[in-house]
Design a protein around this motif. Sequence first.
Motif, PDB file in Angstrom:
ATOM      1  N   GLU A 418      51.993  47.833  47.723  1.00 34.63           N
ATOM      2  CA  GLU A 418      50.956  48.021  46.700  1.00 34.63           C
ATOM      3  C   GLU A 418      49.700  48.688  47.248  1.00 34.63           C
ATOM      4  OE1 GLU A 418      50.188  44.255  44.961  1.00 34.63           O
ATOM      5  OE2 GLU A 418      52.147  44.098  43.977  1.00 34.63           O
ATOM      6  N   SER A 427      46.054  39.851  44.316  1.00 36.66           N
ATOM      7  CA  SER A 427      46.576  39.636  42.973  1.00 36.66           C
ATOM      8  C   SER A 427      45.865  38.468  42.308  1.00 36.66           C
ATOM      9  CB  SER A 427      48.085  39.366  43.035  1.00 36.66           C
ATOM     10  OG  SER A 427      48.570  38.936  41.792  1.00 36.66           O
ATOM     11  N   ARG A 428      45.558  38.621  41.031  1.00 38.83           N
ATOM     12  CA  ARG A 428      44.862  37.556  40.326  1.00 38.83           C
ATOM     13  C   ARG A 428      45.731  36.320  40.143  1.00 38.83           C
ATOM     14  NH1 ARG A 428      42.761  41.523  35.608  1.00 38.83           N
ATOM     15  NH2 ARG A 428      44.899  42.229  35.943  1.00 38.83           N
ATOM     16  N   GLU A 429      47.031  36.474  40.337  1.00 43.18           N
ATOM     17  CA  GLU A 429      47.950  35.331  40.295  1.00 43.18           C
ATOM     18  C   GLU A 429      48.581  35.091  41.664  1.00 43.18           C
ATOM     19  OE1 GLU A 429      50.740  35.979  37.197  1.00 43.18           O
ATOM     20  OE2 GLU A 429      49.244  35.942  35.593  1.00 43.18           O
ATOM     21  N   ASN A 430      48.064  35.769  42.684  1.00 46.13           N
ATOM     22  CA  ASN A 430      48.520  35.611  44.076  1.00 46.13           C
ATOM     23  C   ASN A 430      50.024  35.823  44.202  1.00 46.13           C
ATOM     24  OD1 ASN A 430      47.743  35.299  46.755  1.00 46.13           O
ATOM     25  ND2 ASN A 430      48.110  33.084  46.744  1.00 46.13           N
ATOM     26  N   HIS A 431      50.563  36.716  43.367  1.00 46.88           N
ATOM     27  CA  HIS A 431      51.998  37.015  43.359  1.00 46.88           C
ATOM     28  C   HIS A 431      52.838  35.744  43.201  1.00 46.88           C
ATOM     29  CE1 HIS A 431      51.691  41.315  44.207  1.00 46.88           C
ATOM     30  NE2 HIS A 431      50.780  41.034  45.119  1.00 46.88           N
TER      31      HIS A 431
END
Length: 586
Positions: A418, A427-431
Amino acid sequence: MDKHQELEEKKRQLKELRERRRNHEGYVHLLHSVQALDNPMVSVSIQTDASEELESSSVRAESKNEIITYEKGIQVDLMEEFQELPSSVLAPAQFTSKEPPEPIKELQLQEKAPSLPELIKLDPLVVEDQQNSIHNKSFSILEVLKESGHATLTSSSNSDFQFEHALTWDSKIMRDTESSTVCVSLDWHEQLMVVVFRSTPLQKFSTIAISWSHVRVFKWDTDQLIDSIDFRSQTLLAARFLRRKVKSNVISILLTTHTGKTMLYELTCTGGDRSKTIIRNLLIKNYHAHAIYAFDEYVDVPLGKERFLVASTNGVISELSSLDLSTYKDATANTQPIAQVVVQPPRASEICDLDKSRNEEGNEEPEEARLQCFTDHLLRVALSDELAITSLTISPSNQDMLYLGTEDGGIYRIMLTEIDNNKIKISRENHGFLPSESAPAFHSSHVVALAYNTQELLLSASLDWTCCLWDPKNNCKLSSLDVGTPVLAVQWLEDNRSAILTCDAFLVVSWQISSYVDRHTRLQRFRCTAPPLIQSQLTSEDAQVQYFTCFKAFPAAASNVVAIGSNTSFVKFYHVPNVEEVLANG
């Protein structure tokens, strides 16, 4: 008495002494007497190689207190206890017995020792400049091109008791009353140890005193020093062996510094069976402007593609070649090289917009509690423009996936695929890696270490006094242990055991883990059946040091051995009790 009479008297004493010492008992008695004395020698002795020299008229005794010995290689000085003894007792005679005297045990050991090839050692190196190397010569590259062979080292050890002290290695660094020496890094590879010491002035504001970093490479089981380098006014943070699984005649070591420099330190041995010479090489590159605490090397890669990742405290990641420290570029792939890639947290406005859109749509995530905990964490991190990376590990099953431990206590999962414009955003959801449902999301202070075991369970250590066990594949937290003091380092051992180091103690912890297969997903999952158990403990008081600083555990024969560094110039080795010994001792 004139000189002629004095000479005749000495001849008579010599003749009498020869008769007394025919069975060489007097010589052995005298030798043991001299070895047992503790008083300092106070006068100069006279040594001759043969007794016939005494008969020459050129020999003159100028003092009654002089001692004359006749056996070659043995010199005895006058002691106060000898002044009252007659000269006939002090002067040994030559041996006349047909049977030679029994040799000393030390000489017997030297004669029985096998003849080893002579090793021409390197002179200690002192690095005083701060410049980078201007050439790209590398022992590893030359060896890869030549496809040379490999020589292995062997050692033996045993373990009879819990934390049995094996040996103590002395670095022999010159001690200065105005500075203190501390061991800051340890690593092991094929019975070789690389150690980094740091000498710090006690007067912090002194403009004359400077700090030193000392690198020592030695063979731990034979106490043989291989090489030493001293860096003047430079602060080295860590040393680590590279290319561990490559059959090579070149020993490659990565050195990282507080100023962002990476150094490739190479050692190789040349020569024949009769004489061998060690050659040193040092490549220095500076890709970062901040301290480098985090690094990890790729495993199971083809020959010539060995590489590693380093990350600095300003959030910059670089992928460098283990052969010459150049930026790694795979000629067979279309991927861009990872050169000074910046890891950035998302903006606070983006996180708020995300929460607002969810509220407006009325959609609730199934992992809402965990996601909200991580969102709150990101809002605090977003106040800063960069992440201070303090630890790093590469996923064993996916080498494009990294886990970063940072100064804010977070553990972030990022994907190298990425990279966009030389940047990677968290990532805002930490993947999907959201294992905690309550604060803190991961840790509340620096994450100093991340380590995988053979089952791909992730162990993290932090200065917030805790060690946490994670199941990254299933995005869950299995267990945690509060040791009551900041954790400095962790390492996995065998049988779901780990070694944990604090300033005050070295702990061997057993994680009560069991695996099962999920009925719905048919995937393997893990759970902890009981809290972690501290099996063994070695305190700094037991080791007779003020505090511990670093450690490295490694296998040796039937048990593990741990090398522990402290606030001294010594490295102490201990046998780590295995599971059978722990059970036998209750």
